[in-house]
Design an enzyme around this catalytic site. Structure first.
Site, mmCIF file in Angstrom:
data_model
loop_
_atom_site.group_PDB
_atom_site.id
_atom_site.type_symbol
_atom_site.label_atom_id
_atom_site.label_comp_id
_atom_site.label_asym_id
_atom_site.label_seq_id
_atom_site.Cartn_x
_atom_site.Cartn_y
_atom_site.Cartn_z
ATOM 1 N N ARG A 63 0.785 -1.254 0.000
ATOM 2 C CA ARG A 63 0.000 0.000 0.000
ATOM 3 C C ARG A 63 0.806 1.288 0.000
ATOM 4 O O ARG A 63 0.221 2.362 0.092
ATOM 5 C CB ARG A 63 -0.980 0.035 1.192
ATOM 6 C CG ARG A 63 -1.916 -1.155 1.297
ATOM 7 C CD ARG A 63 -2.827 -1.288 0.084
ATOM 8 N NE ARG A 63 -3.867 -2.289 0.301
ATOM 9 C CZ ARG A 63 -4.356 -3.054 -0.674
ATOM 10 N NH1 ARG A 63 -3.909 -2.946 -1.911
ATOM 11 N NH2 ARG A 63 -5.309 -3.916 -0.429
ATOM 12 N N ASN A 93 -0.258 -2.133 -7.597
ATOM 13 C CA ASN A 93 -1.472 -1.294 -7.579
ATOM 14 C C ASN A 93 -1.487 -0.321 -6.399
ATOM 15 O O ASN A 93 -2.416 -0.259 -5.613
ATOM 16 C CB ASN A 93 -2.743 -2.147 -7.594
ATOM 17 C CG ASN A 93 -2.848 -3.096 -6.410
ATOM 18 O OD1 ASN A 93 -1.867 -3.391 -5.744
ATOM 19 N ND2 ASN A 93 -4.046 -3.577 -6.155
ATOM 20 N N HIS A 178 -3.511 -11.974 -12.746
ATOM 21 C CA HIS A 178 -4.693 -12.107 -11.893
ATOM 22 C C HIS A 178 -5.806 -12.516 -12.851
ATOM 23 O O HIS A 178 -6.257 -11.694 -13.654
ATOM 24 C CB HIS A 178 -4.948 -10.729 -11.239
ATOM 25 C CG HIS A 178 -6.288 -10.518 -10.653
ATOM 26 N ND1 HIS A 178 -6.458 -10.206 -9.320
ATOM 27 C CD2 HIS A 178 -7.526 -10.553 -11.185
ATOM 28 C CE1 HIS A 178 -7.755 -10.062 -9.076
ATOM 29 N NE2 HIS A 178 -8.425 -10.254 -10.194
ATOM 30 N N ASP A 303 -1.206 -13.075 -0.778
ATOM 31 C CA ASP A 303 -2.079 -12.004 -1.275
ATOM 32 C C ASP A 303 -2.516 -11.100 -0.109
ATOM 33 O O ASP A 303 -3.667 -10.663 -0.061
ATOM 34 C CB ASP A 303 -3.286 -12.556 -2.050
ATOM 35 C CG ASP A 303 -3.967 -11.477 -2.904
ATOM 36 O OD1 ASP A 303 -3.456 -10.334 -2.957
ATOM 37 O OD2 ASP A 303 -5.016 -11.781 -3.509
ATOM 38 N N HIS A 307 -6.722 -3.484 4.349
ATOM 39 C CA HIS A 307 -7.650 -2.364 4.116
ATOM 40 C C HIS A 307 -7.944 -1.709 5.450
ATOM 41 O O HIS A 307 -8.199 -2.386 6.446
ATOM 42 C CB HIS A 307 -8.974 -2.872 3.516
ATOM 43 C CG HIS A 307 -8.843 -3.315 2.098
ATOM 44 N ND1 HIS A 307 -8.649 -2.432 1.057
ATOM 45 C CD2 HIS A 307 -8.868 -4.549 1.542
ATOM 46 C CE1 HIS A 307 -8.570 -3.105 -0.081
ATOM 47 N NE2 HIS A 307 -8.693 -4.389 0.181
ATOM 48 N N PHE A 321 -12.304 -5.856 -1.896
ATOM 49 C CA PHE A 321 -11.861 -7.235 -1.781
ATOM 50 C C PHE A 321 -10.519 -7.296 -1.051
ATOM 51 O O PHE A 321 -9.681 -6.411 -1.206
ATOM 52 C CB PHE A 321 -11.662 -7.839 -3.182
ATOM 53 C CG PHE A 321 -12.939 -8.020 -3.953
ATOM 54 C CD1 PHE A 321 -13.727 -9.139 -3.757
ATOM 55 C CD2 PHE A 321 -13.339 -7.070 -4.896
ATOM 56 C CE1 PHE A 321 -14.898 -9.321 -4.492
ATOM 57 C CE2 PHE A 321 -14.501 -7.243 -5.630
ATOM 58 C CZ PHE A 321 -15.284 -8.367 -5.432
HETATM 59 ZN ZN LIG Z 1 -5.227 -10.455 -7.622
HETATM 60 ZN ZN LIG Z 2 -3.299 -9.292 -5.039
#
Ligand SMILES: [Zn+2]
Ligand SMILES: [Zn+2]
Length: 421
Positions: A63, A93, A178, A303, A307, A321
């Site tokens: 993050r 991401n 993914h 993974d 959050h 998610f």
């Molecule tokens: Zn993913």
């Molecule tokens: Zn992921």
């Protein structure tokens, strides 16, 4: 010097399983053998513990930059070290997306200042992970990325996948996908099935994943490039990977602890059970465990997707998610795979060490001259995981309050103890 005494050394690369001492000198392993003598060295009594090569997590979300309320490189890697990991691959991401060398460099620099474990960034496959233009993969490789992915989303089209595979392969980088068909996935909150009907939540069919896996395997055949499938969750996806391997394609895959532990039947109106891919059906879980045991799966990856509490404290279908995962991964492997499914302990260690290393094209072993990265764990310690005690900034885990037998004890990175119970 750090002298690790009296431990049970388990090294899948050489099939070593024996009572051996390991002597670390600075960042390297200096000696390995029975009853070493190292006067003056700092000692770590590993009696009753397993001493394994340093665990690698191929898939996490730290993050930083951009979402530091949920996690930072510092807090995330502290949680990783507590989970026994010595190196983690962080997905691109972030905000901004890690799609160029300056973002990669900033992650590498932040990690040098604040990370407990090695941080190996994954670069985006496309600019902004938008699925249009290919990202500056070569420049990111020079800055330190170890793979490419648009994780969070699939690599958008077969045409883009072809370009990314050809480019990444020329740079010896794996392409990590993914796998999800957005048209089937659209608006879904959990796996399609009886439980989704019962809860009145929109289901996502298993084919959303397996259609994408099938496409990617076809593209790996076309290009001859290295493909790694992220968080495989369904039986049909396992079949695709198994067939690809039989055909000699360079295809690897990972499975998360939550997918080999839970199923859709565990899902309730609690956003800690919302992740992507969603928890699958009972038969899928059986197929994943079989594939983890027989070698069709190459790695266990967390993974880890923290959050901030406020973002998860909303209605199930509006919540993001993802769940956290570093601190419970090994314990879940010990209880669900070694304990219940009778996986050999050596195989479990392989799934955390030599397996993920191979995906990255590197080696992982306990031998003279190798990096002094080790994971020490217990197979007997009784303990309970409480999310409130987590080193992560986030608490979104369905395993809060779960009792375990066995778990991580220490992580050693570059010859330094970075976490010790
Ligand atoms: Zn993913
Ligand atoms: Zn992921």
């Amino acid at each position: 010097m750090l002298w690790i005494k009296n431990g049970r050394v388990l090294d899948p690369s050489s099939k070593t399983d024996g009572m051996l001492d390991v002597l670390l000198d600075g960042e390297r392993i200096a000696r390995v053998g029975p009853h070493l003598e190292a006067p003056g060295a700092e000692t770590f009594d590993a009696e009753g513990l397993v001493v394994a090569p340093g665990f690698i997590d191929l898939h996490c979300h730290l993050r930083e930059p951009g979402q530091e309320l949920s996690e930072t490189i510092e807090t995330g890697t502290r949680a990783a070290a507590r989970g026994g990991f010595t190196a983690v691959c962080c997905m691109p991401n972030t905000q901004p997306v890690n799609d160029n060398a300056s973002v990669t460099r900033s992650i590498v620099e932040r990690s040098a200042q604040s990370a407990s474990v090695r941080v190996w960034p994954i670069g985006a496959a496309s600019v902004g992970s938008k699925g249009e233009a290919i990202a500056e993969i070569a420049a990111m490789k020079a800055a330190g990325i170890v793979g490419v992915s648009d994780d969070g989303k699939p690599i958008a089209t077969a045409r883009l996948m072809r370009q990314v595979m050809e480019y990444a392969d020329s740079l010896r980088l794996p392409v990590i996908d993914h796998c999800e068909d957005p048209s089937l996935f659209a608006g879904g909150a959990m796996r399609e099935g009886a439980q989704a009907l019962r809860l009145g939540l929109q289901g996502i069919p298993a084919e959303s994943e397996s259609i994408a896996v099938g496409r990617d395997v076809e593209m790996a055949r076309l290009t001859g490039a290295r493909l790694h499938i992220a968080h495989l969750s369904t039986q049909r996806s396992v079949e695709h990977v198994r067939r690809a391997k039989e055909r000699g394609l360079r295809v690897t895959c990972e499975v998360t602890p939550h997918h080999f532990t839970l199923t859709d039947e565990d899902v309730r109106y609690d956003t800690r059970y919302k992740m992507n891919p969603p928890l699958a059906l009972r038969d899928d879980r059986v197929a994943l465990i079989e594939a983890l045991i027989d070698g069709s799966v190459d790695a266990i990856a967390t993974d880890h997707a923290p959050h901030h509490p406020a973002s998860k404290e909303v209605e199930f279908d509006r919540a993001p998610f993802g769940i956290t995962g570093f601190e419970t991964a090994l314990a879940l492997g010990l209880s669900e795979l070694v304990g219940k499914a009778k996986m050999p302990l050596m195989r479990l260690v392989e799934l955390f060490t030599t397996g993920p290393a191979r995906v990255l094209g590197i080696e992982r072993k306990i031998a003279v001259g190798e990096p002094a990265d080790l994971t020490l764990f217990s197979t007997t310690r009784e303990w309970t995981f409480y999310a409130a005690d987590s080193a992560s900034k986030s608490r979104n885990t369905p395993f809060d309050g779960r009792a375990f037998q066995g778990g991580p004890i220490a992580a050693i990175v570059r010859g330094r103890i970075v976490s010790r119970l």
